[in-house]
Design an enzyme around this catalytic site. Structure first.
Site, PDB file in Angstrom:
ATOM      1  N   SER A 185       0.844  -1.186   0.000  1.00  0.00           N
ATOM      2  CA  SER A 185       0.000   0.000   0.000  1.00  0.00           C
ATOM      3  C   SER A 185       0.887   1.247   0.000  1.00  0.00           C
ATOM      4  O   SER A 185       1.712   1.407  -0.895  1.00  0.00           O
ATOM      5  CB  SER A 185      -0.971  -0.036   1.183  1.00  0.00           C
ATOM      6  OG  SER A 185      -1.977   0.940   1.052  1.00  0.00           O
ATOM      7  N   GLU A 227      -9.183  -5.088  -4.451  1.00  0.00           N
ATOM      8  CA  GLU A 227      -8.514  -4.159  -3.538  1.00  0.00           C
ATOM      9  C   GLU A 227      -9.505  -3.266  -2.782  1.00  0.00           C
ATOM     10  O   GLU A 227      -9.615  -3.330  -1.561  1.00  0.00           O
ATOM     11  CB  GLU A 227      -7.538  -3.279  -4.334  1.00  0.00           C
ATOM     12  CG  GLU A 227      -6.336  -4.006  -4.874  1.00  0.00           C
ATOM     13  CD  GLU A 227      -5.194  -4.075  -3.877  1.00  0.00           C
ATOM     14  OE1 GLU A 227      -5.346  -3.604  -2.741  1.00  0.00           O
ATOM     15  OE2 GLU A 227      -4.129  -4.611  -4.253  1.00  0.00           O
ATOM     16  N   HIS A 245      -7.914  -5.363  -0.082  1.00  0.00           N
ATOM     17  CA  HIS A 245      -6.680  -4.614   0.150  1.00  0.00           C
ATOM     18  C   HIS A 245      -5.996  -5.078   1.432  1.00  0.00           C
ATOM     19  O   HIS A 245      -6.629  -5.228   2.475  1.00  0.00           O
ATOM     20  CB  HIS A 245      -7.008  -3.120   0.244  1.00  0.00           C
ATOM     21  CG  HIS A 245      -5.814  -2.226   0.295  1.00  0.00           C
ATOM     22  ND1 HIS A 245      -4.931  -2.118  -0.740  1.00  0.00           N
ATOM     23  CD2 HIS A 245      -5.349  -1.387   1.264  1.00  0.00           C
ATOM     24  CE1 HIS A 245      -3.983  -1.254  -0.430  1.00  0.00           C
ATOM     25  NE2 HIS A 245      -4.218  -0.802   0.794  1.00  0.00           N
TER      26      HIS A 245
END
Length: 510
Positions: free
Chosen positions: A213, A334, A420
């Site tokens: 991320s 995600e 995610h």
């Protein structure tokens, strides 16, 4: 000279105080550390890699860590950096939190051969606002047992890590960088690893950076930061976007305020005097800097002209990124919960589409429902990472693309895929940190991912006998490795027609 220092430090490494004392010890440039031993792995925690960035060092580039006399206990993690509440993210780590947080943690196998160990440096995510290297999720024990040295890092976050104001600019030396303090911390940590890895048996000439991320974005930024060049030799980007545009430090552009404009706006909103000085800002209590939390996509990404001189995608397109082997990829669902009509930076990513572009994508997603659930993930992660992979491969560098589509049977989310950050416990082979039952198939995927990652760190190629071949990526053969519930499999990029339409959309915007 380097080999001699490695061998000397290896002799010093983990020397017990007596034959009956298994306590590992290591001598680094600042002094001697006393670590802990468990499960065949030595760990050293809360090691300062820079001076505490407090008082007059707030919003300054990181300064060298101070030496100490005698033994320093390295048995417990240090404070996490100042940050807002975590909302349950397992990547945050335990309290307390403090501005005095620039520490790192090391895990290294006790038993190893004569060769120095590959080094893997983890850069945590959290939108440059949350997270730490101290979370149990990122415990390096299980990876270290595979024959690597693991390092996890804390770096400054939010307005303490990514912030500027004209008063701070006026207080800087002419050649002093500003704004990107968290990124400068990461570079300082890599410099510390270069200088001290040998004390733990690590090889300073074989360092892999990997992050997820915001940590994945950080990896791409480090790949284009000149001051990070030579401090790492392989890179792994997990869900690290790729087409993001950064604010400049002082120059306002149409629709894009500078970091200093954002700093002035925060000062006004915080009720501080209009003509603040750098001293005034450095006296503000750290907790007051937490609200409102900066928006990662529009406030924490800064081209400062010194550490970062251009956006990542521009540097990759021009071949100005580090020429290192690269793994990159994303998860299959995600941001499944964010709709393109939502307010906020991620939810407005399709605003610039023409009617024809929007209609074509609606058809590619099978209608409004599929479009709403998946287009944000593809706009922010999947297509941009394919684009970076193509650029890196076209410049002649070994490139490996992946797609993570593993969903545990116990997963409570109606995500329709891997959400995610859900790959993190698999990469670290730390499934026990998930907090719900994980099955045998999850164990197999974790073993495979940890194996690919550590093999890549060792030799710049993730492939090894006994596991499916991960094909090298290239523009002429868009193949990746897909991690599925049934295990890894090499395949063409799934749903590539969607990616092609998004690529054309971004191409029109240039």
């Amino acid at each position: 000279m380097i080999l001699a220092s490695i061998l000397t430090a290896a002799v010093q490494m983990m020397t017990p105080a007596s034959p009956s004392d298994p306590t590992p010890r290591a001598t680094v440039e600042q002094g001697r550390l006393v670590g802990r031993q468990a499960d065949g792995v030595a760990s050293f925690k809360a090691i300062p890699y820079a001076a505490p960035p407090v008082g007059p060092l707030r919003w300054r580039p990181p300064q060298p860590a101070r030496p100490w006399l005698g033994d320093r206990d390295a048995g417990q993690v240090g404070a996490i950096c100042i940050q807002p509440p975590s909302n349950g993210d397992p990547g945050v780590g335990p309290l307390p939190m403090s501005e005095d947080c620039l520490t790192l943690n090391v895990w290294t196998p006790e038993t190893r051969g004569a060769e120095p160990l590959p080094v893997m440096v983890w850069i945590h995510g959290g939108g440059y606002n949350n997270g730490s290297g101290t979370a149990a999720l990122y415990d390096g024990t299980r990876l270290a047992r595979r024959g690597v040295m693991i390092v996890t890092v804390n770096y400054r976050l939010g307005r303490l890590g990514f912030f500027d104001h004209p008063a701070l600019a006026a207080d800087r030396a002419p050649d002093e960088p500003g704004g990107n303090y968290g990124l400068m911390d990461q570079i300082a940590a890599l410099g510390w690893v270069r200088d001290n890895a040998a004390a733990f048996g690590g090889d300073p000439s074989n360092v892999t950076i990997f992050g997820e991320s915001a940590g994945g974005v950080a990896v791409t930024q480090l790949m284009v930061a000149r001051s990070a060049r030579g401090l790492f030799h392989r890179a792994v980007v997990q869900s690290g976007m790729g087409r993001q545009r950064s604010a400049e430090l002082a120059l306002d552009r149409p629709g894009r305020p500078s970091a200093q404009s954002l700093g002035r706006a925060w000062v006004r909103g915080a009720g501080l005097p209009g003509e603040v000085t750098a001293e005034d800002l450095r006296a503000v209590p750290a907790e007051r800097l937490l609200g409102p939390m900066p928006a990662f996509y529009s406030e924490n990404l800064i081209v400062d002209g010194v550490v970062l001189t251009e956006d990542v995608v521009e540097a990759f397109a021009a071949g100005r990124q580090a020429s290192v082997p690269l793994i990159l990829g994303a998860n299959s669902a995600e941001f499944w919960w964010i709709r393109p009509s939502d307010a906020g930076a991620y939810g407005r990513t399709d605003d610039a589409m023409t009617e024809a572009e929007h209609e074509a994508l609606l058809g590619a997603y099978g209608g409004p429902e599929g479009y709403d659930q998946h287009v944000v993930s593809d706009l922010v992660f999947n297509e941009p990472l394919r684009h970076l992979a193509r650029l890196h491969a076209a410049n002649g560098h070994p490139t490996y693309l992946y797609r993570f589509d593993v969903v545990a049977e116990s997963n409570p989310e109606p995500s329709g895929g891997a959400t995610h950050a859900s790959e993190r416990p698999y990469v670290f082979d730390n499934l026990l940190t998930v907090g719900r039952p994980m099955g045998e198939r999850d164990d197999r995927v974790a073993d495979a991912m940890a194996g690919y990652w550590t093999t890549f760190a060792a030799k710049g190629d993730p492939n090894a006998p006994g596991r499916p071949v991960w094909p090298e990526f290239g523009a002429e053969r868009d193949r990746l490795l897909e991690f599925t519930n049934d295990g890894p499999v090499a395949a063409p990029i799934p749903l590539a027609h969607r990616m092609d339409l998004i690529e054309a959309f971004y191409g029109r915007l240039r």
